[in-house]
Design an enzyme around this catalytic site. Structure first.
Site, PDB file in Angstrom:
ATOM      1  N   TYR A 140       0.864  -1.187   0.000  1.00 49.62           N
ATOM      2  CA  TYR A 140       0.000   0.000   0.000  1.00 49.62           C
ATOM      3  C   TYR A 140       0.892   1.225   0.000  1.00 49.62           C
ATOM      4  CZ  TYR A 140      -3.559   3.327   1.655  1.00 49.62           C
ATOM      5  OH  TYR A 140      -4.414   4.393   1.786  1.00 49.62           O
ATOM      6  N   ASP A 180       9.354   2.497  -0.550  1.00 48.90           N
ATOM      7  CA  ASP A 180       8.372   3.226   0.249  1.00 48.90           C
ATOM      8  C   ASP A 180       8.710   2.935   1.709  1.00 48.90           C
ATOM      9  OD1 ASP A 180       6.214   3.889   1.837  1.00 48.90           O
ATOM     10  OD2 ASP A 180       4.690   3.187   0.431  1.00 48.90           O
ATOM     11  N   LYS A 215       5.102   9.426   8.499  1.00 48.04           N
ATOM     12  CA  LYS A 215       5.039   8.925   9.880  1.00 48.04           C
ATOM     13  C   LYS A 215       6.142   9.513  10.781  1.00 48.04           C
ATOM     14  CE  LYS A 215       2.239   5.407   8.191  1.00 48.04           C
ATOM     15  NZ  LYS A 215       0.823   5.343   8.391  1.00 48.04           N
TER      16      LYS A 215
HETATM   17  N1  HOZ Z   1      -3.959   3.281   5.981  1.00 47.22           N
HETATM   18  C1  HOZ Z   1      -3.476   3.558   7.277  1.00 47.22           C
HETATM   19  C2  HOZ Z   1      -2.790   2.391   7.865  1.00 47.22           C
HETATM   20  N2  HOZ Z   1      -1.960   1.624   7.019  1.00 47.22           N
HETATM   21  C3  HOZ Z   1      -4.581   3.987   8.181  1.00 47.22           C
HETATM   22  C4  HOZ Z   1      -4.387   5.364   8.628  1.00 47.22           C
HETATM   23  C5  HOZ Z   1      -5.440   5.878   9.626  1.00 47.22           C
HETATM   24  O1  HOZ Z   1      -6.574   5.433   9.600  1.00 47.22           O
HETATM   25  O2  HOZ Z   1      -5.091   6.725  10.416  1.00 47.22           O
END
Ligand code: HOZ
Length: 430
Positions: free
Chosen positions: A144, A239, A267
């Site tokens: 992802y 990534d 992050k």
């Molecule tokens: N897609 C995010 C985790 N891989 C979720 C982020 C969120 O909901 O804060």
């Protein structure tokens, strides 16, 4: 535990926010029940709107590596806010965090700050296309890279959690330029490359996958990709939104001793504020506007509050590199404890771990790619385990496809409590 206030807040939220949330996984739809609304957090603990206290393993999906409300970050944000929250002009702190980040990471000369990991990956691919003059990209099923169109093809994280790994709204034109490969299967990648010879701008991957649970790269996989890219003039994009500044200061490039051509961050680099970034050597970065023709811009890019937060967190990590060792030891301790619990209750499981990232798949066969992760997620065991843990005061990410992130504020007593909670939750599993 009582969740009266959270449930009331969720009812109100659903009237004005699609699904009551601003990011799908938070809605608890995958695991059932209503989401718990956070009120505040400190160190390793989060307190919800009803005053319940949890030991938690989301850590804002990664950034809170030293725990919530880490004092130097809080102070830096307050000090910066007093001087103005956004200028749309260059500021000194942008150069300071760039110098620091570049000094911590191997193989990069320049960095561009954006506002999210999605933006970083989207921009990295544009840069790779602009640099190579080619259009196609290879991504891996289950990886992802945020929610920009090119990546919502067999995507992991919330996209697969909610059954839309190929999202409606992505045009066929865009989708045809994204080629899919199987994580940890070098022969498969070679095949895709040879079928599209001379057309591939980049191969992008999470070098330690974190959006189909945690899946480390197999021995030789990253090196094999590096060699393949070198022999075909393809850029290798790591990534490192999850892994950067988390697994080691220099991320997977450092821990696995494998160089990428472009690296994306998010992050940890923002200390919990909205920051993404992408970085590369000069010869690539100099193709970016205003030096080069590849366009990328943003009003809030390099925002002074976000830069101050990121700078103070990176500074703390840089000054105390033993934190990575401490985190890895805590994660190994948790791994051992969880594994003993699952064996004691004869629960089929696989635990994958790398540095301070860990996840449990309820599968007896090794989980090495999207297929094996999906087969494990299908049996519903994770959802039972999730609610069992929650009842014991342990807050995990509400999806079988997400990684648990540890923070160094966790004590061994917290880890023992987590293992004891898993012992109770495992009794609920078939
Ligand atoms: N897609 C995010 C985790 N891989 C979720 C982020 C969120 O909901 O804060």
């Amino acid at each position: 535990m009582i969740y009266k206030r959270s449930s009331a807040l969720f009812i109100e939220a659903q009237k004005v926010l699609p699904g009551g949330v601003n990011s799908p996984v938070r809605a608890f739809k995958a695991v059932g029940g209503d989401p718990i609304f956070a009120a505040e957090a400190k160190g390793a603990y989060v307190y919800d709107a009803d005053g319940n206290k949890f030991i938690e393993y989301i850590n804002s999906w990664g950034p809170m590596i030293l725990g919530h409300a880490y004092q130097p970050v809080v102070n830096a944000v307050i000090d910066a806010a007093k001087k103005g929250t956004s200028f749309g002009m260059p500021t000194e702190i942008e150069t300071e965090i760039a110098q620091l980040a570049i000094s911590m990471v191997p193989n990069v000369d320049k960095i561009r700050f954006v506002n999210s990991g999605t933006e970083a990956c989207m921009s990295a691919v544009r840069l790779a296309r602009g640099f190579t003059g080619r259009e196609k990209i290879i991504k891996f099923s289950g990886c992802y890279h945020g929610h920009s169109d090119s990546f919502l093809i067999q995507a992991g994280s919330g996209a697969v959690t909610f059954g839309s790994p190929n999202s409606p709204g992505v045009t066929r034109g865009t989708a045809k330029d994204t080629l899919l490969a199987t994580f940890n299967d070098l022969e498969n990648v070679k095949e895709v490359v040879s079928q599209n010879s001379g057309e591939i701008a980049c191969i992008i991957l999470e070098p330690v996958a974190g959006n189909m649970g945690c899946i480390p790269p197999a021995e030789g996989f990253l090196e094999g990709l590096r060699a393949l890219c070198d022999s075909h003039g393809i850029l290798l994009v790591f990534d490192e939104v999850m892994t950067g500044f988390r697994l080691t200061a220099g991320g997977v490039q450092q821990s696995r001793n494998c160089k990428a051509d472009i690296v994306t961050y998010g992050k940890v680099i923002g200390g919990g504020l909205p920051v993404g970034a992408f970085a590369a050597r000069d010869e690539i970065m100099d193709h970016l506007a205003p030096l080069g023709a590849v366009y990328q811009a943003g009003t809030l890019s390099g925002n002074p509050l976000a830069m101050a937060a990121g700078f103070s967190l990176l500074k703390a990590l840089n000054e105390n590199p033993s934190v990575y060792d401490s985190l890895a030891k805590k994660t190994a301790y948790l791994h051992k404890g969880l594994s003993e619990v699952m064996h004691r209750h004869s629960v089929a499981h696989t635990i994958n771990r790398e540095g301070s990232m860990i996840s449990i798949h309820f599968s007896e066969i090794p989980v090495t790619d999207f297929n094996t992760a999906t087969n494990a997620a299908k049996n519903g065991q994770f959802n039972i385990f999730f609610h069992g843990m929650l009842r014991e005061g342990i807050y995990l990410a509400p999806s079988a496809y997400e990684t648990w992130f540890l923070c160094d504020a966790l004590s061994y007593d917290d880890l023992d409590k987590t293992i004891a909670a898993a012992d109770s939750a495992a009794k609920l599993l078939k």
